[in-house]
Design a protein around this motif. Sequence first.
Motif, mmCIF file in Angstrom:
data_model
loop_
_atom_site.group_PDB
_atom_site.id
_atom_site.type_symbol
_atom_site.label_atom_id
_atom_site.label_comp_id
_atom_site.label_asym_id
_atom_site.label_seq_id
_atom_site.Cartn_x
_atom_site.Cartn_y
_atom_site.Cartn_z
ATOM 1 N N PRO A 75 0.800 -1.229 0.000
ATOM 2 C CA PRO A 75 0.000 0.000 0.000
ATOM 3 C C PRO A 75 0.831 1.277 0.000
ATOM 4 C CG PRO A 75 0.069 -0.887 2.189
ATOM 5 C CD PRO A 75 0.820 -1.848 1.327
ATOM 6 N N VAL A 76 2.130 1.193 0.270
ATOM 7 C CA VAL A 76 2.927 2.421 0.432
ATOM 8 C C VAL A 76 3.032 3.210 -0.877
ATOM 9 C CG1 VAL A 76 5.128 3.329 1.172
ATOM 10 C CG2 VAL A 76 4.175 1.383 2.332
ATOM 11 N N GLY A 79 -0.008 5.478 -1.584
ATOM 12 C CA GLY A 79 -0.039 6.765 -0.896
ATOM 13 C C GLY A 79 0.907 7.768 -1.505
ATOM 14 N N LEU A 80 2.082 7.282 -1.953
ATOM 15 C CA LEU A 80 3.050 8.210 -2.564
ATOM 16 C C LEU A 80 2.505 8.773 -3.873
ATOM 17 C CD1 LEU A 80 6.398 6.342 -1.968
ATOM 18 C CD2 LEU A 80 5.355 8.116 -0.617
ATOM 19 N N LEU A 82 -0.584 9.165 -4.656
ATOM 20 C CA LEU A 82 -1.640 10.125 -4.311
ATOM 21 C C LEU A 82 -1.031 11.508 -4.063
ATOM 22 C CD1 LEU A 82 -4.610 9.744 -3.964
ATOM 23 C CD2 LEU A 82 -4.272 9.431 -1.557
ATOM 24 N N THR A 83 0.032 11.538 -3.262
ATOM 25 C CA THR A 83 0.718 12.806 -3.007
ATOM 26 C C THR A 83 1.196 13.435 -4.313
ATOM 27 O OG1 THR A 83 1.513 11.796 -0.986
ATOM 28 C CG2 THR A 83 2.519 13.858 -1.628
ATOM 29 N N VAL A 86 -1.545 15.057 -6.494
ATOM 30 C CA VAL A 86 -2.016 16.351 -5.994
ATOM 31 C C VAL A 86 -1.013 17.456 -6.324
ATOM 32 C CG1 VAL A 86 -2.548 17.605 -3.898
ATOM 33 C CG2 VAL A 86 -3.385 15.324 -4.190
ATOM 34 N N VAL A 89 -1.164 18.324 -10.060
ATOM 35 C CA VAL A 89 -2.307 19.182 -10.415
ATOM 36 C C VAL A 89 -2.030 20.621 -10.018
ATOM 37 C CG1 VAL A 89 -4.700 19.667 -9.823
ATOM 38 C CG2 VAL A 89 -4.016 17.358 -10.358
ATOM 39 N N SER A 90 -1.479 20.800 -8.794
ATOM 40 C CA SER A 90 -1.230 22.168 -8.325
ATOM 41 C C SER A 90 -0.221 22.880 -9.209
ATOM 42 C CB SER A 90 -0.713 22.138 -6.887
ATOM 43 O OG SER A 90 -1.525 21.331 -6.095
ATOM 44 N N VAL B 158 -4.757 1.951 2.590
ATOM 45 C CA VAL B 158 -4.146 3.172 2.061
ATOM 46 C C VAL B 158 -4.683 4.388 2.807
ATOM 47 C CG1 VAL B 158 -3.864 4.565 0.006
ATOM 48 C CG2 VAL B 158 -3.782 2.114 -0.175
ATOM 49 N N MET B 161 -3.226 4.585 6.130
ATOM 50 C CA MET B 161 -1.844 5.045 6.070
ATOM 51 C C MET B 161 -1.776 6.565 5.915
ATOM 52 S SD MET B 161 0.873 3.705 3.356
ATOM 53 C CE MET B 161 1.096 5.051 2.273
ATOM 54 N N ILE B 162 -2.514 7.101 4.907
ATOM 55 C CA ILE B 162 -2.313 8.522 4.614
ATOM 56 C C ILE B 162 -3.040 9.417 5.594
ATOM 57 C CG2 ILE B 162 -1.935 8.116 2.164
ATOM 58 C CD1 ILE B 162 -4.676 9.348 1.698
ATOM 59 N N GLU B 173 -0.085 18.244 1.798
ATOM 60 C CA GLU B 173 -0.648 18.187 0.443
ATOM 61 C C GLU B 173 -1.830 19.132 0.293
ATOM 62 O OE1 GLU B 173 -0.689 13.677 0.450
ATOM 63 O OE2 GLU B 173 -1.608 14.254 -1.424
ATOM 64 N N LEU B 177 -2.313 22.344 -2.250
ATOM 65 C CA LEU B 177 -3.467 22.634 -3.116
ATOM 66 C C LEU B 177 -3.987 24.043 -2.849
ATOM 67 C CD1 LEU B 177 -5.859 19.585 -3.290
ATOM 68 C CD2 LEU B 177 -4.903 20.867 -5.154
ATOM 69 N N ALA B 180 -1.653 26.632 -4.235
ATOM 70 C CA ALA B 180 -1.752 26.750 -5.695
ATOM 71 C C ALA B 180 -2.997 27.520 -6.082
ATOM 72 C CB ALA B 180 -1.769 25.366 -6.329
ATOM 73 N N PHE B 328 -10.008 26.600 -9.674
ATOM 74 C CA PHE B 328 -9.179 26.578 -10.883
ATOM 75 C C PHE B 328 -10.034 26.821 -12.110
ATOM 76 C CE2 PHE B 328 -5.799 23.600 -8.935
ATOM 77 C CZ PHE B 328 -5.153 24.684 -8.434
#
Lengths: 125, 337
Positions: A75-76, A79-80, A82-83, A86, A89-90, B158, B161-162, B173, B177, B180, B328
């Motif tokens: 699962p690690v 998560g990475l 996902l970061t 984001v 996109v920014s 997941v 975790m996050i 994160e 956002l 930005a 945006f």
Amino acid sequence: MLETILQQRYYITAVLLFSIGFVTLFLHPNLIKKIIGLNLMDTAVFLFLASMGYIEGGAAPIVEEGAKASQYINPVPGGLVLTGIVVAVSTTALFLALTIRLYRQYHSVNLDVILMLAWEGKAED
Amino acid sequence: MKNHNVREDWYHRFLRWAGGEEPEGAEGPEDPERAEFQEYLEYIEAHGYMEFGAYRLMRFRQRREKGLEDPRGSLHGPPAPEPEPVHPPRHHRPGKLRNQILLYRVLSAVIVITLAAIFLVVTMNLPLFGRADSPAVNEVSQRYLEQGLEETGAVNAVTGMILDYRAFDTFGESAVLFAAAMSTLLLLHSPKSRMRTFRGPDQVLSQVGRRVLPVILLFGVYVVVNGHLSPGGGFSGGAILGGGLILASLVLGEERMARMLPAPRTSKITVTCLLAYGLMKGYSFYTGANHVGWEVPKGIPGAILSGGFILPLNLCVGIIVACTMYTFYSLFLEGEG
């Protein structure tokens, strides 16, 4: 050798995507296409990370009580990624906004034309 | 170039710049930029298409050669009387810059080829794809999978975790956002740009969009709320919600959406959610680290109200993502006009 290439196909695809994005970012004069190249590079990194986390025969990590870790994929990297998405996109939004400001100033998204106009302005000083 | 006879202090100049006002030109009753653009349109009618930037550069050079006016002002000043319609030298650049550009191209090609070759060689020596004994599968993921359920209460490893082990990462994160969105607002928002009048969309698009919209929004809420039980969570559900808001803006009209969700309101909602996230996570880290014992009950794994703070954290993240996506969209729409 051929077997290794077939086995590592996701990694090789990621490397090729990364190179295509890199070339576009460096060599294309159009700013919008530079941003598309940057996004291609992002996507290549996500593909690499996600395929790193895959384990053959593993299920999605929706765990049940008392299950062994070997039943699931890692699962690690999820998560990475996902970061990374984001942040991608920014940064894309920020770059597009900057491109709009440049277009308002120089009436062009071609970096060569912008460079020329800026150079002409500087040569007069 | 700049008509500042009296030097303004930088703060007011910054404010005017942030307000979208161009620092030079476009003043007075007749707009010289508009007149130049009209001339440009006539020119490409007669001589075929060329880019506006290249056209302006050509005109600028012609005027400077003739010495008709001060070349510094002429780039933005009123157009010169009647230039000879000469085609511009297409690939002419000042020599030093041309050399630099050539060097840049060769160097970047070399760098890309070298990098790709190194990466391909490394790829052939990486642990094989899909193997369970690769070094990426280590004790970290094993702990997340085997003890995550009782430590976080979330069925989705997941999300557990996050939003639990790495919750401050997710907070960062969300802050990225928000940052930005704020920088895009600063770059593109101008108070004097009026909202474009809404041209009604295509009849089919409008009718289908109105029927699909509630389903999309409901699905987004489902994905956010079920983030700790099934695949999904705040980020993916928030992206769906943001897409729904953009569709609403397309179908219902920008003016209606701007009344419902004006830019200040979305910023306030985002800041509130960020603060709530920070407070909740700060509380659980503080009490957890100091063994105070006022921990939020985990609940039964699999129930909708389980996992401690994970459900409200997911809601916060979802709202932040949805608001940012919509911000945006509306800003780029405004920048288009």
